[in-house]
Scaffold this motif. Sequence first.
Motif, PDB file in Angstrom:
ATOM      1  N   GLY A 111       9.835  12.913   2.849  1.00  0.00           N
ATOM      2  CA  GLY A 111       9.272  11.688   3.411  1.00  0.00           C
ATOM      3  C   GLY A 111       9.596  10.434   2.626  1.00  0.00           C
ATOM      4  O   GLY A 111       8.883   9.438   2.735  1.00  0.00           O
ATOM      5  N   THR A 171       8.064   6.696   3.569  1.00  0.00           N
ATOM      6  CA  THR A 171       7.188   6.089   2.578  1.00  0.00           C
ATOM      7  C   THR A 171       7.677   4.692   2.209  1.00  0.00           C
ATOM      8  O   THR A 171       6.896   3.738   2.130  1.00  0.00           O
ATOM      9  CB  THR A 171       7.110   6.973   1.320  1.00  0.00           C
ATOM     10  OG1 THR A 171       6.521   8.219   1.669  1.00  0.00           O
ATOM     11  CG2 THR A 171       6.267   6.308   0.237  1.00  0.00           C
ATOM     12  N   ASN A 227       3.800   8.761   3.430  1.00  0.00           N
ATOM     13  CA  ASN A 227       3.209   7.436   3.336  1.00  0.00           C
ATOM     14  C   ASN A 227       2.954   7.107   1.865  1.00  0.00           C
ATOM     15  O   ASN A 227       3.035   7.993   1.004  1.00  0.00           O
ATOM     16  CB  ASN A 227       1.891   7.399   4.125  1.00  0.00           C
ATOM     17  CG  ASN A 227       1.546   6.024   4.631  1.00  0.00           C
ATOM     18  OD1 ASN A 227       1.887   5.022   4.009  1.00  0.00           O
ATOM     19  ND2 ASN A 227       0.864   5.974   5.765  1.00  0.00           N
ATOM     20  N   THR A 239       5.113   9.750  -2.679  1.00  0.00           N
ATOM     21  CA  THR A 239       4.937  10.010  -1.249  1.00  0.00           C
ATOM     22  C   THR A 239       3.711  10.895  -1.025  1.00  0.00           C
ATOM     23  O   THR A 239       3.528  11.900  -1.699  1.00  0.00           O
ATOM     24  CB  THR A 239       6.180  10.717  -0.687  1.00  0.00           C
ATOM     25  OG1 THR A 239       7.261   9.792  -0.682  1.00  0.00           O
ATOM     26  CG2 THR A 239       5.957  11.195   0.724  1.00  0.00           C
ATOM     27  N   ARG A 240       2.886  10.472  -0.096  1.00  0.00           N
ATOM     28  CA  ARG A 240       1.735  11.277   0.317  1.00  0.00           C
ATOM     29  C   ARG A 240       1.826  11.479   1.831  1.00  0.00           C
ATOM     30  O   ARG A 240       1.504  10.565   2.591  1.00  0.00           O
ATOM     31  CB  ARG A 240       0.426  10.583  -0.057  1.00  0.00           C
ATOM     32  CG  ARG A 240       0.183  10.487  -1.560  1.00  0.00           C
ATOM     33  CD  ARG A 240      -0.104  11.855  -2.159  1.00  0.00           C
ATOM     34  NE  ARG A 240      -0.409  11.753  -3.580  1.00  0.00           N
ATOM     35  CZ  ARG A 240       0.486  11.862  -4.550  1.00  0.00           C
ATOM     36  NH1 ARG A 240       1.765  12.062  -4.250  1.00  0.00           N
ATOM     37  NH2 ARG A 240       0.135  11.774  -5.813  1.00  0.00           N
ATOM     38  N   PHE A 241       2.333  12.640   2.247  1.00  0.00           N
ATOM     39  CA  PHE A 241       2.481  12.947   3.667  1.00  0.00           C
ATOM     40  C   PHE A 241       3.290  11.858   4.376  1.00  0.00           C
ATOM     41  O   PHE A 241       2.942  11.394   5.463  1.00  0.00           O
ATOM     42  CB  PHE A 241       1.117  13.134   4.333  1.00  0.00           C
ATOM     43  CG  PHE A 241       0.299  14.245   3.728  1.00  0.00           C
ATOM     44  CD1 PHE A 241       0.632  15.569   3.948  1.00  0.00           C
ATOM     45  CD2 PHE A 241      -0.785  13.947   2.916  1.00  0.00           C
ATOM     46  CE1 PHE A 241      -0.112  16.589   3.375  1.00  0.00           C
ATOM     47  CE2 PHE A 241      -1.526  14.966   2.333  1.00  0.00           C
ATOM     48  CZ  PHE A 241      -1.182  16.282   2.567  1.00  0.00           C
ATOM     49  N   THR A 290       9.387  11.941  -4.403  1.00  0.00           N
ATOM     50  CA  THR A 290       8.840  13.079  -3.673  1.00  0.00           C
ATOM     51  C   THR A 290       9.127  14.361  -4.443  1.00  0.00           C
ATOM     52  O   THR A 290       9.949  14.376  -5.361  1.00  0.00           O
ATOM     53  CB  THR A 290       9.490  13.219  -2.272  1.00  0.00           C
ATOM     54  OG1 THR A 290      10.902  13.379  -2.436  1.00  0.00           O
ATOM     55  CG2 THR A 290       9.218  12.025  -1.398  1.00  0.00           C
TER      56      THR A 290
END
Length: 203
Positions: free
Chosen positions: A120, A124, A82, A78-80, A114
């Motif tokens: 998130g 994601t 997303n 997960t990146r922010f 995550t």
Amino acid sequence: MSRVLVLYYSRHGSVAGLARQVARGVGAVTGAEAVLRTVPPVAPATRSVMPPVPEEGAPYATLDDLRECDALALGSPTRFGNMAAPLKYFLDGTSELWLDGSLSGKPAGVFTSTSSQHGGQESTLLSMMLPLLHHGALLVGLPYTLQALSHTRDGGTPYGPSHVASPAAGAELSEDERTLAQALGRRLAVAGGALAAQREALR
């Protein structure tokens, strides 16, 4: 033979661990084969200096890997809220597969990791489903008939397997996380094999 492509990007090993468990679930289905592939990191010089084969881990994916599979599992950290840029970058380059419908009618699932319980994961997983829907893939999730989904205190969602890489757990998957990742692999293998002969009708 049902061929399930397990395609992922992993930075610190958690998503790679989930990918191996998905592949193990695929292998538990008679006549099914898992193919592990990854994508290179994204950097300004990615195209010019990255080796054609990574020094360790799974080989880099090609478009032919997606053409030749009967089912697909996508994994990303997960990146922010997303998917990570390397996986998105790879998917952005699959326009020719969209044009010829190579993924249309193929079962597909998603998985993520995550660093916190509410970091998130679900957003994601949902973001990873969007390009699959555009490609015409048939989404496969995890049903609540799986007991691990109801009592997990770690990762695991109906949208797909997940892992909570807390400072204590790191990349080590919990028993529930392993169980759910393997369940996705089994479901994709069975669905991929069952739908292979009917794919033209689903395109």
